[in-house]
Design a protein around this motif. Structure first.
Motif, PDB file in Angstrom:
ATOM      1  N   ARG A  84      12.845   5.574  15.920  1.00 53.93           N
ATOM      2  CA  ARG A  84      13.981   4.821  16.459  1.00 53.93           C
ATOM      3  C   ARG A  84      13.784   4.547  17.955  1.00 53.93           C
ATOM      4  O   ARG A  84      13.986   3.436  18.434  1.00 53.93           O
ATOM      5  N   LYS A  85      13.392   5.572  18.696  1.00 54.50           N
ATOM      6  CA  LYS A  85      13.164   5.399  20.133  1.00 54.50           C
ATOM      7  C   LYS A  85      12.067   4.374  20.396  1.00 54.50           C
ATOM      8  O   LYS A  85      12.153   3.582  21.352  1.00 54.50           O
ATOM      9  N   ALA A  86      11.044   4.381  19.531  1.00 59.83           N
ATOM     10  CA  ALA A  86       9.952   3.425  19.689  1.00 59.83           C
ATOM     11  C   ALA A  86      10.437   2.000  19.412  1.00 59.83           C
ATOM     12  O   ALA A  86      10.158   1.060  20.170  1.00 59.83           O
ATOM     13  N   LEU A  87      11.197   1.817  18.321  1.00 66.88           N
ATOM     14  CA  LEU A  87      11.678   0.478  17.961  1.00 66.88           C
ATOM     15  C   LEU A  87      12.623  -0.098  19.010  1.00 66.88           C
ATOM     16  O   LEU A  87      12.658  -1.316  19.233  1.00 66.88           O
ATOM     17  N   GLU A  88      13.409   0.753  19.636  1.00 62.61           N
ATOM     18  CA  GLU A  88      14.357   0.276  20.643  1.00 62.61           C
ATOM     19  C   GLU A  88      13.650  -0.314  21.867  1.00 62.61           C
ATOM     20  O   GLU A  88      14.276  -0.959  22.701  1.00 62.61           O
TER      21      GLU A  88
ATOM     22  N   ASN B 111      -0.162   6.089  16.105  1.00 60.23           N
ATOM     23  CA  ASN B 111       0.290   6.740  14.878  1.00 60.23           C
ATOM     24  C   ASN B 111       1.759   6.474  14.594  1.00 60.23           C
ATOM     25  O   ASN B 111       2.151   6.269  13.444  1.00 60.23           O
ATOM     26  N   VAL B 112       2.577   6.458  15.630  1.00 61.59           N
ATOM     27  CA  VAL B 112       4.005   6.154  15.448  1.00 61.59           C
ATOM     28  C   VAL B 112       4.168   4.697  15.021  1.00 61.59           C
ATOM     29  O   VAL B 112       4.957   4.383  14.122  1.00 61.59           O
ATOM     30  N   ALA B 113       3.427   3.805  15.657  1.00 65.39           N
ATOM     31  CA  ALA B 113       3.481   2.384  15.281  1.00 65.39           C
ATOM     32  C   ALA B 113       3.064   2.200  13.827  1.00 65.39           C
ATOM     33  O   ALA B 113       3.658   1.405  13.085  1.00 65.39           O
ATOM     34  N   ALA B 114       2.031   2.950  13.395  1.00 62.06           N
ATOM     35  CA  ALA B 114       1.577   2.868  12.003  1.00 62.06           C
ATOM     36  C   ALA B 114       2.668   3.305  11.047  1.00 62.06           C
ATOM     37  O   ALA B 114       2.869   2.707   9.981  1.00 62.06           O
ATOM     38  N   ASP B 115       3.418   4.361  11.411  1.00 63.96           N
ATOM     39  CA  ASP B 115       4.518   4.824  10.558  1.00 63.96           C
ATOM     40  C   ASP B 115       5.651   3.798  10.487  1.00 63.96           C
ATOM     41  O   ASP B 115       6.326   3.675   9.466  1.00 63.96           O
ATOM     42  N   ILE B 116       5.860   3.056  11.566  1.00 70.91           N
ATOM     43  CA  ILE B 116       6.933   2.061  11.587  1.00 70.91           C
ATOM     44  C   ILE B 116       6.594   0.863  10.710  1.00 70.91           C
ATOM     45  O   ILE B 116       7.416   0.421   9.892  1.00 70.91           O
ATOM     46  N   VAL B 117       5.388   0.317  10.845  1.00 71.15           N
ATOM     47  CA  VAL B 117       5.034  -0.923  10.119  1.00 71.15           C
ATOM     48  C   VAL B 117       4.358  -0.651   8.781  1.00 71.15           C
ATOM     49  O   VAL B 117       4.124  -1.576   8.000  1.00 71.15           O
ATOM     50  N   GLY B 118       4.039   0.630   8.496  1.00 70.36           N
ATOM     51  CA  GLY B 118       3.475   0.952   7.189  1.00 70.36           C
ATOM     52  C   GLY B 118       1.990   0.748   7.094  1.00 70.36           C
ATOM     53  O   GLY B 118       1.490   0.278   6.070  1.00 70.36           O
ATOM     54  N   HIS B 119       1.251   1.106   8.146  1.00 67.82           N
ATOM     55  CA  HIS B 119      -0.205   1.041   8.122  1.00 67.82           C
ATOM     56  C   HIS B 119      -0.776   2.422   7.822  1.00 67.82           C
ATOM     57  O   HIS B 119      -0.114   3.449   8.043  1.00 67.82           O
ATOM     58  N   GLU B 120      -2.043   2.455   7.349  1.00 69.95           N
ATOM     59  CA  GLU B 120      -2.741   3.727   7.226  1.00 69.95           C
ATOM     60  C   GLU B 120      -2.918   4.328   8.620  1.00 69.95           C
ATOM     61  O   GLU B 120      -3.128   3.613   9.592  1.00 69.95           O
TER      62      GLU B 120
ATOM     63  N   THR C 294       0.849  -1.192   0.000  1.00 75.12           N
ATOM     64  CA  THR C 294       0.000   0.000   0.000  1.00 75.12           C
ATOM     65  C   THR C 294       0.884   1.242   0.000  1.00 75.12           C
ATOM     66  O   THR C 294       2.066   1.169   0.361  1.00 75.12           O
ATOM     67  N   PRO C 295       0.328   2.412  -0.379  1.00 74.87           N
ATOM     68  CA  PRO C 295       1.128   3.647  -0.338  1.00 74.87           C
ATOM     69  C   PRO C 295       1.703   3.928   1.048  1.00 74.87           C
ATOM     70  O   PRO C 295       2.824   4.432   1.176  1.00 74.87           O
ATOM     71  N   ALA C 296       0.932   3.588   2.094  1.00 73.57           N
ATOM     72  CA  ALA C 296       1.416   3.820   3.462  1.00 73.57           C
ATOM     73  C   ALA C 296       2.622   2.945   3.785  1.00 73.57           C
ATOM     74  O   ALA C 296       3.380   3.235   4.714  1.00 73.57           O
ATOM     75  N   GLY C 297       2.793   1.874   3.008  1.00 75.32           N
ATOM     76  CA  GLY C 297       3.908   0.964   3.262  1.00 75.32           C
ATOM     77  C   GLY C 297       5.243   1.483   2.796  1.00 75.32           C
ATOM     78  O   GLY C 297       6.297   0.947   3.173  1.00 75.32           O
ATOM     79  N   ASN C 298       5.251   2.518   1.966  1.00 74.67           N
ATOM     80  CA  ASN C 298       6.505   3.106   1.500  1.00 74.67           C
ATOM     81  C   ASN C 298       7.034   4.023   2.597  1.00 74.67           C
ATOM     82  O   ASN C 298       6.458   5.092   2.856  1.00 74.67           O
ATOM     83  N   ARG C 299       8.135   3.631   3.233  1.00 70.42           N
ATOM     84  CA  ARG C 299       8.548   4.316   4.452  1.00 70.42           C
ATOM     85  C   ARG C 299      10.027   4.083   4.754  1.00 70.42           C
ATOM     86  O   ARG C 299      10.665   3.224   4.136  1.00 70.42           O
ATOM     87  N   ASP C 300      10.525   4.819   5.723  1.00 74.11           N
ATOM     88  CA  ASP C 300      11.875   4.628   6.255  1.00 74.11           C
ATOM     89  C   ASP C 300      11.760   3.989   7.635  1.00 74.11           C
ATOM     90  O   ASP C 300      11.017   4.477   8.493  1.00 74.11           O
ATOM     91  N   VAL C 301      12.488   2.895   7.827  1.00 70.70           N
ATOM     92  CA  VAL C 301      12.440   2.168   9.097  1.00 70.70           C
ATOM     93  C   VAL C 301      13.814   2.227   9.756  1.00 70.70           C
ATOM     94  O   VAL C 301      14.796   1.725   9.197  1.00 70.70           O
ATOM     95  N   PRO C 302      13.911   2.830  10.925  1.00 67.80           N
ATOM     96  CA  PRO C 302      15.206   2.877  11.625  1.00 67.80           C
ATOM     97  C   PRO C 302      15.726   1.466  11.909  1.00 67.80           C
ATOM     98  O   PRO C 302      14.945   0.537  12.118  1.00 67.80           O
TER      99      PRO C 302
END
Length: 427
Positions: A416-420, A388-397, A305-313
């Motif tokens: 990055r802080k969230a993933l750690e 919302n931060v989790a959605a940005d990490i995994v690429g959800h709407e 999906t378009p939301a899946g195009n992202r940068d993942v720390p």
């Protein structure tokens, strides 16, 4: 193929598919195996299938049907394009003559001079096929699959999706060889049989319905089926319920990783590792190239999906693994050396290996590779990471309209802080 016992002897049987019966001239292949011993019969039946029957069926699929269908399709076109009634009548007379010649040849092979000598209860092989030739040539019958390639050629889908659509229509065409066989009641029964005999889910049956409706609409545009009264309307069927995908527990993810390592499946172990620290889809991970590694983050593009195009720390635990994978790569991919299927999909074979691994460990159908993605989402939620931060990490709407419409997304540092906060027992 199946076995039937007749007069103390075993016989091999194979029902010829309806669309091949006019070509092969019979409804069923049958042969005595000359034994009363079932084990011997099974062995002989297998040899018979490998060395004779399978070849006859394949030859019928590849050869004669296409010749016959091409000939009758050509004659139908000539009839519809005839400029005058006289020209049309001459062509009809020619088709009748050809049909009669076929019938005469069939009668001669059976030892009869004409149809009056044939007993009322006897079917002469070849006669019904000759009559079907006449119906096909004159448009009384139209092969269901005749315009399949033309329909597919006009679709914008990728090859894999087109093959899926082809498979659906071919299955339907095997049950309904001619468009004139198709009616709503028969279609209803066909759908329910697919559910009962193949255990298909309602979701899969709905996909079948959508694909068949599309093909039927194309046939309607060619004026080959009636404009009104589609046989695919108001159908009711009950498929198997789709099982909801469940997340693995963090302990289960570690268990899967250790099992892959014990099997010495390094690629699968690396794939699981990438998934558990990023939450990315299997297709996205298998497509990652070395160029997608941007220093302190991975760039995931061309996602589902378009939301899946992202940068993942890059999680701190993942950095040494990525360094090793880049050093070892022989083909420019982060997960190097994966086999590619005919659609260019690098995730197919390794995904099947994961399926066997999790099944061996006793996990149900509700647990798939995508379940690791759910695990990551669950861990982020339990660590207090905002939705919302989790959605940005995994690429959800984005779940809320304000962030979804107006926000540029969480920063790399926030993600990055969230993933750690991700943690797995024993690691």
């Amino acid at each position: 193929m199946y076995l039937v016992k007749r007069h103390q002897k075993w016989w091999a049987m194979h029902d010829v598919p309806p669309r091949l019966r006019p070509i092969m001239g019979l409804k069923r292949l049958a042969k005595s195996l000359e034994t009363e011993d079932e084990r011997v019969a099974k062995r002989r039946a297998q040899l018979l299938w490998v060395h004779d029957w399978s070849k006859r069926v394949e030859e019928a699929k590849r050869g004669a049907p296409h010749i016959e269908e091409a000939e009758t399709a050509f004659l139908r076109r000539l009839l519809t394009q005839a400029d005058t009634e006289e020209e049309k009548q001459l062509l009809m007379d020619s088709i009748r003559d050809e049909t009669q010649e076929r019938i005469d040849r069939a009668l001669s092979r059976a030892g009869y001079k004409d149809e009056r000598e044939v007993p009322e209860d006897e079917e002469v092989p070849g006669v019904a096929e000759a009559e079907r030739f006449f119906k096909l040539a004159t448009g009384v019958l139209t092969p269901t699959l005749e315009h399949l390639d033309e329909w597919l050629a006009g679709l914008p889908n990728e090859a894999k999706t087109k093959d899926q659509k082809r498979s659906t229509v071919v299955k339907f065409g095997e049950a309904f060889p001619y468009l004139q066989d198709v009616n709503r009641k028969a279609v209803q029964r066909w759908f329910q049989r697919r559910a009962d005999e193949e255990g298909l889910t309602t979701k899969t049956l709905n996909r079948y319905l959508s694909e068949l409706r599309s093909y039927w609409a194309f046939l309607r545009s060619l004026e080959l089926v009636p404009e009104e009264g589609s046989p695919f309307e108001k159908l009711a069927y009950n498929g198997k319920k789709s099982g909801e995908r469940k997340p693995f527990s963090p302990e289960d993810v570690v268990k899967l990783l250790r099992a892959a390592e014990e099997k010495n499946d390094k690629s699968l172990a690396d794939l699981i590792t990438l998934a558990m620290w990023t939450g990315a889809r299997i297709e996205s991970l298998c497509k990652l190239r070395i160029g997608d590694l941007k220093g302190d983050h991975l760039r995931i593009e061309d996602d589902k999906t378009p939301a899946g195009n992202r940068d993942v720390p890059i999680h701190s635990r993942l950095k040494p693994i990525l360094k090793r994978l880049v050093k070892e790569s022989q083909d420019g991919f982060i997960l190097s050396g994966l086999s590619v299927n005919k659609y260019g999909d690098r995730s197919d074979a390794i995904g099947k290996r994961f399926g066997r691994l999790k099944a061996d460990l006793g996990f149900s159908e509700a647990h798939v590779f995508h379940s690791i993605r759910k695990t990551v989402t669950t861990l982020l939620e339990n660590a207090g990471v905002s939705e919302n931060v989790a959605a940005d990490i995994v690429g959800h709407e984005k779940p809320r309209i304000t962030y979804g419409l107006y926000s540029g997304g969480a920063s790399l540092e926030t993600k990055r802080k969230a993933l750690e906060k991700l943690a797995y027992p024993g690691l």
